[in-house]
Design a protein around this motif. Sequence first.
Motif, mmCIF file in Angstrom:
data_model
loop_
_atom_site.group_PDB
_atom_site.id
_atom_site.type_symbol
_atom_site.label_atom_id
_atom_site.label_comp_id
_atom_site.label_asym_id
_atom_site.label_seq_id
_atom_site.Cartn_x
_atom_site.Cartn_y
_atom_site.Cartn_z
ATOM 1 N N GLU A 27 13.218 -8.233 -10.684
ATOM 2 C CA GLU A 27 12.229 -8.591 -9.673
ATOM 3 C C GLU A 27 11.884 -7.367 -8.826
ATOM 4 N N TYR A 28 10.587 -7.206 -8.569
ATOM 5 C CA TYR A 28 10.116 -6.079 -7.774
ATOM 6 C C TYR A 28 10.169 -6.422 -6.290
ATOM 7 N N CYS A 31 5.611 -2.660 -5.351
ATOM 8 C CA CYS A 31 5.086 -1.863 -6.463
ATOM 9 C C CYS A 31 4.355 -0.639 -5.929
ATOM 10 N N GLN A 32 4.407 0.430 -6.704
ATOM 11 C CA GLN A 32 3.690 1.657 -6.374
ATOM 12 C C GLN A 32 2.227 1.301 -6.114
ATOM 13 N N ASP A 34 1.169 -0.462 -3.571
ATOM 14 C CA ASP A 34 1.093 -1.572 -2.616
ATOM 15 C C ASP A 34 0.924 -1.022 -1.205
ATOM 16 N N LYS A 50 11.133 3.727 -8.869
ATOM 17 C CA LYS A 50 10.433 4.279 -10.027
ATOM 18 C C LYS A 50 9.083 4.831 -9.612
ATOM 19 N N ARG A 51 8.745 5.963 -10.179
ATOM 20 C CA ARG A 51 7.449 6.597 -9.922
ATOM 21 C C ARG A 51 6.710 6.721 -11.239
ATOM 22 N N SER A 52 5.476 6.242 -11.252
ATOM 23 C CA SER A 52 4.621 6.369 -12.429
ATOM 24 C C SER A 52 3.654 7.521 -12.209
ATOM 25 N N SER A 61 6.763 7.171 -16.618
ATOM 26 C CA SER A 61 7.429 6.548 -15.487
ATOM 27 C C SER A 61 8.861 7.055 -15.488
ATOM 28 N N SER A 88 6.053 4.764 -4.787
ATOM 29 C CA SER A 88 6.929 4.383 -5.897
ATOM 30 C C SER A 88 7.071 2.868 -5.906
ATOM 31 N N SER A 89 7.682 2.369 -6.952
ATOM 32 C CA SER A 89 8.018 0.950 -7.056
ATOM 33 C C SER A 89 9.512 0.794 -6.841
ATOM 34 N N VAL A 91 12.520 -1.871 -7.988
ATOM 35 C CA VAL A 91 12.861 -3.027 -8.829
ATOM 36 C C VAL A 91 14.371 -3.229 -8.799
#
Length: 142
Positions: A27-28, A31-32, A34, A50-52, A61, A88-89, A91
């Motif tokens: 579950e996030y 999110c990057q 947002d 995490k960075r995409s 990613s 970044s995100s 999770v």
Amino acid sequence: EFFKGLEKSAIEKIAGLCQVRRYEPGEYVFCQGDCEEHLYIIAEGCVLLKRSLNAGTRKGSVVIGILANKRVFGCWSALLGKVNYLLSSAVCEKPTRIVLIKGADLREMMVSNRELGVSMLKNLCFLLLDRMRGTYAAMEKI
């Protein structure tokens, strides 16, 4: 790390601003990209930052941070009284319990008590330096 060295009375006041949420694995939290206004403290569990990247021919990613108990993360610009887009995100890797603090509320407390504010900003500088080093090292892997 963000609240290191603060007096018990300050910690108790900050606790009054907090909410607790539970997240399941996968579950996030956010999110990057947002738009967010909270800071997060991991009470229990593990969160991957995490960075995409999509730079033409270079896409990917990468995990830029693995955070566990007592680590703080989120939208630091909320302490400036501005909402910003996340870089970044986040999770959850396993069942996780997270404490949320609305940045504007914490900022108000820091401004009204300058000694508290300076102490927290000092801790924030060291925390962000650590995150930036981790991010740059991770981005070189893409």
